[in-house]
Design an enzyme around this catalytic site. Structure first.
Site, PDB file in Angstrom:
ATOM      1  N   ASP A  70      34.028  12.473 -16.843  1.00  0.00           N
ATOM      2  CA  ASP A  70      33.873  11.206 -16.140  1.00  0.00           C
ATOM      3  C   ASP A  70      34.377  11.271 -14.704  1.00  0.00           C
ATOM      4  O   ASP A  70      35.582  11.185 -14.457  1.00  0.00           O
ATOM      5  CB  ASP A  70      34.613  10.116 -16.925  1.00  0.00           C
ATOM      6  CG  ASP A  70      34.343   8.731 -16.371  1.00  0.00           C
ATOM      7  OD1 ASP A  70      33.657   8.633 -15.344  1.00  0.00           O
ATOM      8  OD2 ASP A  70      34.821   7.760 -16.970  1.00  0.00           O
ATOM      9  N   ASP A 276      28.810   8.638 -10.400  1.00  0.00           N
ATOM     10  CA  ASP A 276      29.655   8.487 -11.580  1.00  0.00           C
ATOM     11  C   ASP A 276      29.027   9.141 -12.808  1.00  0.00           C
ATOM     12  O   ASP A 276      28.063   8.616 -13.369  1.00  0.00           O
ATOM     13  CB  ASP A 276      29.870   6.986 -11.823  1.00  0.00           C
ATOM     14  CG  ASP A 276      30.823   6.699 -12.964  1.00  0.00           C
ATOM     15  OD1 ASP A 276      31.323   7.654 -13.583  1.00  0.00           O
ATOM     16  OD2 ASP A 276      31.055   5.511 -13.235  1.00  0.00           O
TER      17      ASP A 276
END
Ligand SMILES: *[C@@H]1O[C@H](CO)[C@@H](O)[C@H](O)[C@H]1NC(C)=O
Ligand SMILES: *[C@@H]1O[C@H](CO)[C@@H](O)[C@H](O)[C@H]1NC(C)=O
Ligand SMILES: *[C@@H]1O[C@H](CO)[C@@H](O)[C@H](O)[C@H]1NC(C)=O
Length: 422
Positions: A70, A276
Site C-alpha cells: 500500500d 495509491d
C-alpha cells in the site's frame, strides 16, 4: 490506501534472487545502510485482483505472512492473532513503550496519533476504515524479511482487537505501509527506489526494490513526473503520500474542459493527486469527474447501453454504469481515457475502463461500471490513481530524484523475461 477507500484483498508471493549492479550498490551502501542498499535490488512477484499483496516472513523463527502493498499508507500492520501472526512465538518480537520516540515524534504523520495505555505503558495504535469501523493494537517491532533480502527490525502495528473488515476472511495477514512517512516500511528500510508492474491478464506482477536498470535486462521506457511537495502543512494535504500533478484528462482526442484550479490543491490542501497501490479504482473530484462522465458518455453513446438506474451506485462512488450482454466482449471502439501528468501520461484503455459488478444481472445483461469514481460521493478530498489503472504500466517511485515514473509495458511478458514464467 486512503482511509475512506480501503478494499482488502487476496494475494500470493514468489520471488527470485536478483542480479546486482555493483556500482550502484557500492555507492548506496556507503550512504545509507538499508534493505535496498546493502544488497542487490530485490525482485518479487505478486498477484493481485482487489489489492496487491506480497508474501514475506516476520519474526524468529520466520512466520510467512501475506500483506497488501500500500503506497497510500504509512504504518504497516499485522493481525496478531491465530492463524495470521503469533507475536509470542517470535523471540525477536518486542512491544514499544509510550516513552519511545517511535510512539512520539516518529508517529507525527499517522492519521490517528497513538495513545498510551496507562496500565501497560505500551504504545497503542488505531486504524480506521471507510465503514467507520476501527481496530487497535500495540506498536511493536520484529524482523521483516522481503524476498531474499536480509531481515531487518521493523516497527508495525500488532493488531489485536476485533477487526470488522473482510481481511479477516482472506489470506491477508496485514498491510505493508509504503508511503513516505517516518514509520513506513520504505522509510524504515531506507528504500529509495521501488517499482512494480501489474499484469492485466493473470493477476501477477513484479515488485522490485532498487534501481530497475541494474536488474532488468531490457529498457523500460519511463516518463517521469515530479513529486509534489508543499512547504506548510495543510489540513487536507497528505504530505507523506506520493503526490503528483494532474494537468488534464483526455477522452480519445478530446481534452476535457477542466479549469486548472480544480486540478491543483486549494488553500486547504484538498485536490492533491495521489498514486495509491492500496486503492483499487481511481477517484476524481466532482468537477473533473462530471466532465469525464459527460464526455465518456457522449463518446460511447451507441456503443454502450446505459444502465439508467439513478439509484444504482457501485461502491458508493461509481455511478456511470452500463448493461452489456453476458459473454459479449467489451466493444474495442471505447475511447481511451488519458491521464495527463506533468511530464508523463497514463492511458487507460478498453477493459480497464469498465468493471463487471458481481451478482448484478438485468435480464440477459451484466452490469458494468466505469472505473473512475466521484471523490465527492465517498467523500474524499483528493484525486486517487488506483492500481486497477496501473495495470500494464511499470510504475516507479524514485525518492532520490523525487519523481514517479510510468512506462507502458506488457507486464506478463516482462515477468516472463525476468524468469517468472506462467
Ligand atoms: C480474484 O481472484 C480470484 C481467484 O483468481 C477470483 O476467484 C475472484 O473472482 C477475483 N475477484 C475479483 C473481484 O476479480
Ligand atoms: C515460508 O515460505 C518459504 C518460501 O516460500 C518456504 O520455503 C517455507 O517453507 C515457508 N515456511 C513456512 C513455515 O511455511
Ligand atoms: C492496557 O493494557 C492492559 C494490560 O496489558 C490491558 O488489559 C488493557 O486491555 C489495555 N487497554 C486498552 C485500552 O487496550
Amino acid at each position: 490506501m486512503t482511509t475512506s477507500t480501503f478494499i482488502p484483498f487476496l494475494f500470493i508471493l514468489l520471488f527470485s534472487a536478483a542480479k546486482s549492479n555493483p556500482v550502484i550498490l557500492s555507492l548506496r551502501t556507503k550512504k545509507i545502510p538499508s534493505l535496498a542498499l546493502m544488497k542487490p535490488p530485490n525482485k518479487l512477484l505478486f498477484h493481485h485482483n482487489i489489492s496487491l499483496t506480497v508474501s514475506l516472513s516476520v519474526g524468529t523463527p520466520p512466520q510467512n505472512v501475506s500483506m497488501v502493498l500500500d503506497t497510500g499508507s504509512e504504518l504497516s500492520w499485522l493481525l496478531c492473532s491465530k492463524p495470521k501472526f503469533h507475536p509470542f512465538a517470535s523471540s525477536s518480537y518486542s512491544p514499544i513503550l509510550c516513552s519511545s520516540p517511535s510512539c512520539r515524534s516518529q508517529a507525527r504523520d499517522l492519521p490517528i496519533p497513538p495513545n498510551c495505555n496507562s496500565t501497560s505503558h505500551l504504545c497503542q495504535v488505531s486504524l480506521s476504515y471507510a465503514d467507520a469501523s476501527s481496530s487497535s493494537g500495540t506498536l511493536a517491532t520484529d524482523r521483516f524479511r522481503l524476498g531474499n533480502s536480509p531481515s531487518l527490525p521493523t516497527i508495525f502495528g500488532c493488531i489485536s482487537s476485533s477487526y470488522s473488515s473482510s481481511v479477516e476472511d482472506s489470506n491477508t495477514a496485514g498491510l505493508l505501509g509504503m508511503n513516505r512517512g517516518a514509520l513506513s516500511f520504505i522509510t524504515q528500510t531506507s528504500t529509495r527506489r521501488f517499482s512494480y508492474c501489474i499484469s492485466g491478464r493473470d493477476s501477477s506482477g513484479v515488485l522490485l526494490l532498487g534501481d530497475p536498470s541494474s536488474t532488468v535486462p531490457f529498457s523500460i521506457p519511463f516518463n517521469y513526473t515530479p513529486l509534489v511537495e508543499i512547504a506548510l502543512p495543510l489540513p487536507y494535504f497528505d504530505r507523506v503520500a506520493y503526490s503528483v500533478q494532474l494537468e488534464g484528462i483526455r477522452v480519445g482526442s478530446v481534452l476535457l474542459p477542466i479549469p486548472k484550479s480544480v486540478l491543483v490543491p486549494d488553500h486547504t490542501g484538498a485536490g492533491q493527486t495521489m498514486v495509491d497501490s492500496g486503492t483499487q479504482f481511481s477517484f476524481l473530484l466532482g468537477p473533473a469527474y462530471d466532465a469525464l462522465r459527460s464526455e465518456f458518455s457522449r463518446q460511447t453513446r451507441g456503443l454502450l447501453k446505459l444502465l439508467n438506474e439513478p439509484d444504482f451506485v457501485f461502491q458508493g462512488a461509481f455511478d456511470l454504469c452500463f448493461r452489456i450482454p453476458e459473454r459479449v466482449p467489451i466493444p474495442r471502439q471505447i475511447p481511451p481515457v488519458v491521464l495527463m501528468f506533468r511530464g508523463a501520461e497514463v492511458s487507460v484503455t478498453e477493459e480497464r475502463l469498465l468493471y463487471k459488478v458481481a451478482g448484478e444481472r438485468r435480464g440477459l445483461d451484466a452490469v458494468w461500471c466505469f472505473t473512475f469514481g466521484n471523490s465527492d460521493l465517498v467523500p474524499l478530498e483528493a484525486y486517487v490513481i488506483g492500481h486497477h489503472h496501473q495495470q500494464n504500466v511499470w510504475v516507479e517511485y524514485d525518492l532520490d530524484k523525487s519523481r514517479v515514473g510510468f512506462a507502458p509495458v506488457r507486464c506478463d511478458l516482462a515477468s516472463q523475461k525476468l524468469g517468472f514464467g506462467n
